[in-house]
Enzyme design. Structure first.
Site, PDB file in Angstrom:
ATOM      1  N   SER A  37      -9.191   4.591  -5.138  1.00 25.86           N
ATOM      2  CA  SER A  37      -8.283   3.612  -5.708  1.00 25.86           C
ATOM      3  C   SER A  37      -7.434   2.908  -4.648  1.00 25.86           C
ATOM      4  O   SER A  37      -6.618   2.067  -4.965  1.00 25.86           O
ATOM      5  CB  SER A  37      -7.396   4.277  -6.776  1.00 25.86           C
ATOM      6  OG  SER A  37      -6.946   5.546  -6.352  1.00 25.86           O
ATOM      7  N   CYS A  42       0.844  -1.209   0.000  1.00 23.32           N
ATOM      8  CA  CYS A  42       0.000   0.000   0.000  1.00 23.32           C
ATOM      9  C   CYS A  42       0.872   1.249   0.000  1.00 23.32           C
ATOM     10  O   CYS A  42       1.735   1.412   0.861  1.00 23.32           O
ATOM     11  CB  CYS A  42      -0.906  -0.007   1.229  1.00 23.32           C
ATOM     12  SG  CYS A  42      -1.662   1.589   1.574  1.00 23.32           S
ATOM     13  N   CYS A  96       0.623   3.300   3.426  1.00 27.34           N
ATOM     14  CA  CYS A  96       1.049   2.774   4.717  1.00 27.34           C
ATOM     15  C   CYS A  96       2.421   3.346   5.105  1.00 27.34           C
ATOM     16  O   CYS A  96       3.230   3.696   4.247  1.00 27.34           O
ATOM     17  CB  CYS A  96       1.112   1.242   4.686  1.00 27.34           C
ATOM     18  SG  CYS A  96      -0.496   0.448   5.006  1.00 27.34           S
ATOM     19  N   HIS A 123      -4.089   0.389   8.250  1.00 25.74           N
ATOM     20  CA  HIS A 123      -4.611   0.133   6.917  1.00 25.74           C
ATOM     21  C   HIS A 123      -6.035  -0.430   6.963  1.00 25.74           C
ATOM     22  O   HIS A 123      -6.796  -0.305   6.007  1.00 25.74           O
ATOM     23  CB  HIS A 123      -3.678  -0.866   6.217  1.00 25.74           C
ATOM     24  CG  HIS A 123      -4.001  -1.138   4.783  1.00 25.74           C
ATOM     25  ND1 HIS A 123      -3.719  -0.242   3.770  1.00 25.74           N
ATOM     26  CD2 HIS A 123      -4.594  -2.206   4.172  1.00 25.74           C
ATOM     27  CE1 HIS A 123      -4.117  -0.742   2.610  1.00 25.74           C
ATOM     28  NE2 HIS A 123      -4.651  -1.926   2.818  1.00 25.74           N
ATOM     29  N   HIS A 181      -8.157   7.444   3.857  1.00 28.43           N
ATOM     30  CA  HIS A 181      -7.503   8.703   3.506  1.00 28.43           C
ATOM     31  C   HIS A 181      -8.479   9.643   2.825  1.00 28.43           C
ATOM     32  O   HIS A 181      -9.541   9.237   2.365  1.00 28.43           O
ATOM     33  CB  HIS A 181      -6.311   8.445   2.579  1.00 28.43           C
ATOM     34  CG  HIS A 181      -6.702   8.071   1.170  1.00 28.43           C
ATOM     35  ND1 HIS A 181      -7.230   6.836   0.835  1.00 28.43           N
ATOM     36  CD2 HIS A 181      -6.658   8.772   0.013  1.00 28.43           C
ATOM     37  CE1 HIS A 181      -7.477   6.802  -0.471  1.00 28.43           C
ATOM     38  NE2 HIS A 181      -7.150   7.968  -0.995  1.00 28.43           N
ATOM     39  N   ASN A 209     -13.109  10.371  -0.728  1.00 29.42           N
ATOM     40  CA  ASN A 209     -13.837   9.372  -1.505  1.00 29.42           C
ATOM     41  C   ASN A 209     -13.660   8.054  -0.789  1.00 29.42           C
ATOM     42  O   ASN A 209     -12.539   7.589  -0.626  1.00 29.42           O
ATOM     43  CB  ASN A 209     -13.260   9.230  -2.917  1.00 29.42           C
ATOM     44  CG  ASN A 209     -13.498  10.459  -3.758  1.00 29.42           C
ATOM     45  OD1 ASN A 209     -14.550  11.094  -3.665  1.00 29.42           O
ATOM     46  ND2 ASN A 209     -12.530  10.808  -4.592  1.00 29.42           N
ATOM     47  N   HIS A 237      -6.867   2.161   2.001  1.00 32.68           N
ATOM     48  CA  HIS A 237      -6.277   2.779   3.201  1.00 32.68           C
ATOM     49  C   HIS A 237      -7.063   4.061   3.516  1.00 32.68           C
ATOM     50  O   HIS A 237      -7.251   4.902   2.640  1.00 32.68           O
ATOM     51  CB  HIS A 237      -4.803   3.109   2.940  1.00 32.68           C
ATOM     52  CG  HIS A 237      -4.064   3.472   4.189  1.00 32.68           C
ATOM     53  ND1 HIS A 237      -3.077   2.687   4.728  1.00 32.68           N
ATOM     54  CD2 HIS A 237      -4.192   4.530   5.031  1.00 32.68           C
ATOM     55  CE1 HIS A 237      -2.619   3.258   5.833  1.00 32.68           C
ATOM     56  NE2 HIS A 237      -3.287   4.381   6.038  1.00 32.68           N
ATOM     57  N   GLN A 283      -8.491  13.760   0.610  1.00 39.48           N
ATOM     58  CA  GLN A 283      -7.676  14.608  -0.240  1.00 39.48           C
ATOM     59  C   GLN A 283      -8.008  16.068   0.017  1.00 39.48           C
ATOM     60  O   GLN A 283      -9.060  16.387   0.582  1.00 39.48           O
ATOM     61  CB  GLN A 283      -7.969  14.329  -1.714  1.00 39.48           C
ATOM     62  CG  GLN A 283      -7.639  12.926  -2.180  1.00 39.48           C
ATOM     63  CD  GLN A 283      -7.720  12.817  -3.708  1.00 39.48           C
ATOM     64  OE1 GLN A 283      -7.188  13.663  -4.430  1.00 39.48           O
ATOM     65  NE2 GLN A 283      -8.388  11.797  -4.203  1.00 39.48           N
TER      66      GLN A 283
HETATM   67  O1  LIG Z   1      -7.409  11.051  -6.849  1.00 37.90           O
HETATM   68  P1  LIG Z   1      -7.933   9.651  -6.992  1.00 37.90           P
HETATM   69  O2  LIG Z   1      -8.415   9.068  -5.700  1.00 37.90           O
HETATM   70  O3  LIG Z   1      -6.971   8.757  -7.723  1.00 37.90           O
HETATM   71  O4  LIG Z   1      -9.192   9.794  -7.970  1.00 37.90           O
HETATM   72  C1  LIG Z   1     -10.530   9.909  -7.582  1.00 37.90           C
HETATM   73  O5  LIG Z   1     -10.830  11.187  -7.026  1.00 37.90           O
HETATM   74  C2  LIG Z   1     -10.696  12.317  -7.911  1.00 37.90           C
HETATM   75  C3  LIG Z   1     -11.177  13.559  -7.183  1.00 37.90           C
HETATM   76  O6  LIG Z   1     -12.523  13.455  -6.786  1.00 37.90           O
HETATM   77  C4  LIG Z   1     -11.462  12.106  -9.217  1.00 37.90           C
HETATM   78  O7  LIG Z   1     -11.129  13.131 -10.119  1.00 37.90           O
HETATM   79  C5  LIG Z   1     -11.142  10.755  -9.858  1.00 37.90           C
HETATM   80  O8  LIG Z   1     -11.981  10.549 -10.974  1.00 37.90           O
HETATM   81  C6  LIG Z   1     -11.357   9.641  -8.816  1.00 37.90           C
HETATM   82  O9  LIG Z   1     -11.039   8.387  -9.370  1.00 37.90           O
END
Ligand SMILES: O=P(O)(O)O[C@H]1O[C@H](CO)[C@@H](O)[C@H](O)[C@H]1O
Ligand SMILES: O=P(O)(O)O[C@H]1O[C@H](CO)[C@@H](O)[C@H](O)[C@H]1O
Lengths: 349, 349
Positions: free
Chosen positions: A162, A51, A54, A114, A167, A154, A165, A169
């Site tokens: 993706s 990961c 991690c 994790h 997290h 997300n 873990h 943004q």
């Molecule tokens: O940044 P990540 O997690 O790879 O990507 C994810 O979040 C982003 C922000 O919402 C989006 O634009 C991507 O389509 C989504 O797959």
């Protein structure tokens, strides 16, 4: 026949954005023959050597994560916005219009563990996430070219996440993005007229009405907004009209952590799975101005509708015409409110 | 360093809606560890006895489909909008605002063939779909309480389509939904200023520039709009400023069918699968007024990004802040344009 929002198709206004949502209370009953999501509830190790979030592991760009023990943040290795974008504009007859955009993207690890998500972390660990958000908002927002800081999360593969873990943004940038920009306009109009924030008046009414309320603590209210678009959309709002996360007192930050953990526990208990969603905080821009009209709030947009495997598709009509929902916000609130605040994995029944 | 929309993060304006989209040209390279879609290309029978859209079969509500030989339409058994909704409004302090909404929902079967999609149908069969859309627009739109007719199609399980039988839908209603309402405002502003429709000027420029053009025939242009949001978003526009589908001449309807079939063939050939999308027509409202500002167009919003199994997730940042795309519209147009207009299943290589 008297019109009732419980029984009849109608539109509701989101006074924060000016957008309408179409509600079809009678439509939850249609059969489902469409796509179902796979919801593998794999058990994850506490630390996964493969990961890239991690502690101690090497990321794709070659950097090594420190041996962090609570939260950890770093610049996104695949940032959507970059600091060194040159300035520039295009405008051909108002038909081809573009503007360069500078920004900074960060990744926020919630915990070295994790295998744990927000509802499974201890309260002091959740509080550390709030503290890191505040620190990042402060640091990013104080840069002169950053006028807006979007904190978000997300959660779950179905939400494009993706990496499992835990997290979130942050995308910080020059322009104020569209959703908060709409809210700035509507909150200003309201504040100019009434001298109070739109959300203080709104939550005061909701605390009285109770039908969309999930819970409250000393400083925060959790509810399903009257204009909720996603089936189980919710909102956490501070009772005091706080403009931004850095204005929260220590006590309020504790209450925020408590509400965040409690709400995500209700979510996990709804279908007894790790409940997917996108969440994020709307708050005052970092454009150096005072924003008395802004009342910060955290939003949760979960995609699931009927069960762990059937989601609400915002497609065709919704993409081309208008947001639309099939169960009422009141029904959603009723279901969420009746769940235990003890996480299903931790309850002994 | 000079700003270039090919290399640098930027925002583009959609002049039809007033919305902005954020473009990150450098971002298509990030690795993907997230959800992949299952794309079972099952072979389907020409007639499926268990399909509620096939000729002669009984639907869930008990009605029996006629033995139709080209197209067939009927009232949706699970209509989101209903004709007999009582009038009514709610307004509490501008915070709790709702309005009842009347409407009619129809299902449009494109062909009795359970196994064929638009790009696989013969041109005269595709033309019959256009004719049925026109007939429905006319009939629904002429009802006094119907002010807007939204024709659309959800194709593929990933787009929430619950039945693979080739079909679309129509939701006709009292209010003008949000997306077309925004376009009405922007097109009016443009028309008042210039005396021409926004889209006639726009397609004239695109025909000259060519970089986002896919193809044209005598009466229609297919292109990737400068402000496209979905990775392979496209638009089909009549060259003449036609307000609505019923204003198309016979020849123009043939050309529309041709463009529809050609574009969906390019789509299928991109990843050699039956390409999922939501599509729909934006055109003049049916409010009894003349709409010289309106220039009808058909939009395609496909979810796929990198391959048959990896889609673009419009989540977190996109839901909370701003629409965002990873490859440029020009790159998408270049890829689509270079594909064969012979369907991969029908080509002999
Ligand atoms: O940044 P990540 O997690 O790879 O990507 C994810 O979040 C982003 C922000 O919402 C989006 O634009 C991507 O389509 C989504 O797959
Ligand atoms: O009507 P269907 O095909 O059952 O349903 C599909 O299209 C509708 C209109 O875009 C959406 O509201 C639904 O979420 C989607 O699953």
């Amino acid at each position: 026949m008297k019109f009732s929002t419980e029984d009849h198709p109608h539109r509701r206004l989101n006074p924060l954005t000016g957008d309408w949502v179409q509600v079809s209370p009678h439509r939850a009953k249609r059969p489902w023959q469409g796509q179902v999501e796979k919801m593998e509830e794999e058990s994850r190790p506490e630390h996964d050597p493969s990961c890239y979030l991690c502690a101690g592991n090497t990321r794709i760009g070659g950097e090594v994560n420190p041996d962090y023990s609570d939260t950890y943040s770093f610049q996104n290795d695949f940032s959507s916005l970059l600091e060194d974008t040159p300035e520039g504009e295009v405008n051909e007859n108002d038909l081809f219009v573009a503007k360069s955009e500078r920004g900074i993207c960060r990744v926020i690890c919630f915990s070295p563990r994790h295998d744990l998500t927000i509802p499974e972390l201890e309260l002091p660990s959740v509080r550390k996430v709030i503290d890191l958000w505040a620190k990042e908002y402060e640091e990013l927002g104080s840069k002169s070219f950053i006028n807006h800081v979007q904190i978000f999360e997300n959660k779950g593969a179905v939400m494009g996440c993706s990496n499992p873990h835990p997290h979130g943004q942050i995308w910080a940038q020059e322009s104020i993005p569209q959703e908060p920009a709409k809210k700035q306009i509507k909150q200003s109009e309201y504040f100019d007229k009434k001298g109070r924030t739109l959300l203080s008046d709104y939550i005061a009414s909701e605390l009285e009405k109770e039908e969309r309320l999930l819970f409250e603590n000393d400083h925060f209210v959790a509810l399903v907004p009257y204009w909720a678009t996603w089936p189980f959309e919710t909102m956490i709002v501070p009772k005091r009209n706080v403009q931004r996360i850095t204005d929260l007192t220590e006590e309020e930050k504790d209450a925020f952590a408590d509400a965040y953990k409690k709400l995500t526990t209700l979510y996990d208990n709804l279908f007894e799975i790790s409940f997917p969603y996108s969440a994020g905080i709307h708050q005052a821009p970092t454009d150096g101005k005072d924003h008395p009209e802004w009342h910060m709030h955290m939003l949760f947009y979960p995609p699931l509708l009927r069960s762990a495997t059937v989601k609400k598709f915002m497609v065709g009509y919704e993409m081309l015409a208008n947001a639309q929902r099939d169960i009422t916000p009141e029904q959603a609130a009723y279901r969420l409110r009746s769940l235990s605040t003890v996480h299903y994995k931790q309850s002994s029944s």
